[in-house]
Design a protein around this motif. Structure first.
Motif, PDB file in Angstrom:
ATOM      1  N   ASN A  70       0.863  -1.175   0.000  1.00  0.00           N
ATOM      2  CA  ASN A  70       0.000   0.000   0.000  1.00  0.00           C
ATOM      3  C   ASN A  70       0.908   1.236   0.000  1.00  0.00           C
ATOM      4  O   ASN A  70       1.589   1.518   0.980  1.00  0.00           O
ATOM      5  CB  ASN A  70      -0.909  -0.021   1.229  1.00  0.00           C
ATOM      6  N   THR A  71       0.953   1.976  -1.101  1.00  0.00           N
ATOM      7  CA  THR A  71       1.868   3.113  -1.227  1.00  0.00           C
ATOM      8  C   THR A  71       1.268   4.426  -0.752  1.00  0.00           C
ATOM      9  O   THR A  71       1.974   5.428  -0.681  1.00  0.00           O
ATOM     10  CB  THR A  71       2.309   3.269  -2.691  1.00  0.00           C
ATOM     11  N   THR A  72       0.010   4.461  -0.408  1.00  0.00           N
ATOM     12  CA  THR A  72      -0.623   5.704   0.018  1.00  0.00           C
ATOM     13  C   THR A  72       0.031   6.286   1.275  1.00  0.00           C
ATOM     14  O   THR A  72       0.348   7.485   1.298  1.00  0.00           O
ATOM     15  CB  THR A  72      -2.130   5.482   0.231  1.00  0.00           C
ATOM     16  N   PRO A  73       0.270   5.504   2.332  1.00  0.00           N
ATOM     17  CA  PRO A  73       0.951   6.110   3.501  1.00  0.00           C
ATOM     18  C   PRO A  73       2.369   6.585   3.168  1.00  0.00           C
ATOM     19  O   PRO A  73       2.827   7.589   3.699  1.00  0.00           O
ATOM     20  CB  PRO A  73       0.992   4.979   4.533  1.00  0.00           C
ATOM     21  N   ILE A 106       3.429   7.833   0.304  1.00  0.00           N
ATOM     22  CA  ILE A 106       3.307   9.108  -0.404  1.00  0.00           C
ATOM     23  C   ILE A 106       2.944  10.214   0.570  1.00  0.00           C
ATOM     24  O   ILE A 106       3.472  11.328   0.498  1.00  0.00           O
ATOM     25  CB  ILE A 106       2.280   8.987  -1.543  1.00  0.00           C
ATOM     26  N   ASP A 107       2.053   9.926   1.523  1.00  0.00           N
ATOM     27  CA  ASP A 107       1.674  10.929   2.527  1.00  0.00           C
ATOM     28  C   ASP A 107       2.883  11.357   3.348  1.00  0.00           C
ATOM     29  O   ASP A 107       3.095  12.547   3.606  1.00  0.00           O
ATOM     30  CB  ASP A 107       0.573  10.383   3.439  1.00  0.00           C
ATOM     31  N   VAL A 108       3.695  10.420   3.773  1.00  0.00           N
ATOM     32  CA  VAL A 108       4.883  10.745   4.570  1.00  0.00           C
ATOM     33  C   VAL A 108       5.858  11.565   3.733  1.00  0.00           C
ATOM     34  O   VAL A 108       6.449  12.541   4.213  1.00  0.00           O
ATOM     35  CB  VAL A 108       5.547   9.453   5.102  1.00  0.00           C
ATOM     36  N   LEU A 123       5.181  13.624   1.235  1.00  0.00           N
ATOM     37  CA  LEU A 123       4.651  14.972   1.089  1.00  0.00           C
ATOM     38  C   LEU A 123       4.841  15.787   2.359  1.00  0.00           C
ATOM     39  O   LEU A 123       5.180  16.974   2.308  1.00  0.00           O
ATOM     40  CB  LEU A 123       3.176  14.926   0.685  1.00  0.00           C
ATOM     41  N   VAL A 124       4.623  15.175   3.517  1.00  0.00           N
ATOM     42  CA  VAL A 124       4.828  15.879   4.792  1.00  0.00           C
ATOM     43  C   VAL A 124       6.296  16.264   4.934  1.00  0.00           C
ATOM     44  O   VAL A 124       6.625  17.393   5.340  1.00  0.00           O
ATOM     45  CB  VAL A 124       4.346  15.015   5.971  1.00  0.00           C
TER      46      VAL A 124
END
Length: 142
Positions: free
Chosen positions: A17-20, A22-24, A26-27
């Motif tokens: 799952n690459t969504t977390p 990508i979120d990290v 971006l932060v």
């Protein structure tokens, strides 16, 4: 449109799952952008000090300028000795003026032809339009 599942019901999914992730990322990117110091637009340079007492370049006359060549092969611009690259700079400056000033060339009768030829080549490269030879009467004896 429904997506067709390639796995059967009840089996675990093997994709990450690459969504977390990508979120990290971006932060972290936003944190780096915020913490970068503000860049100033000033560039601090130590510029050379212009000493007016010596090596002051001769001014460019807006009406006429005189280039002379002495018997030793020294080129003079309005009475001050110059090199050929500096002469080219002065000639380029005169050609950008409006109206274009006249250029008077006065070689000494004993000056080497090679030096005079080099000066003429520089004036041709500078595309000088208003040029004349001054003092041609001194060559009548030769």
């Amino acid at each position: 449109m429904a997506m067709a599942a390639s796995t059967t019901e009840g089996e675990p999914m093997m994709d990450i799952n690459t969504t977390p992730l990508i979120d990290v990322m971006l932060v972290l990117l936003i944190m780096f952008i915020i913490t970068i110091p503000v860049q100033t637009h000033a560039v601090k340079l130590d510029l050379p000090v212009n000493d007016n007492s010596q090596n002051q370049p001769p001014p460019v006359d807006p009406v006429k300028n005189k280039v002379t060549i002495d018997p030793a092969g020294t080129v003079f611009w309005n009475g001050s000795p110059v090199t050929l690259p500096v002469l080219k700079q002065y000639l380029d400056l005169t050609q950008s003026m409006n109206p274009v000033p006249e250029l008077h060339l006065q070689p000494d009768p004993q000056a080497r032809y090679e030096v005079v030829d080099n000066v003429l080549a520089v004036t041709k490269r500078a595309q000088v339009e208003k040029m004349g030879f001054v003092g041609n009467e001194q060559f009548s004896n030769f």
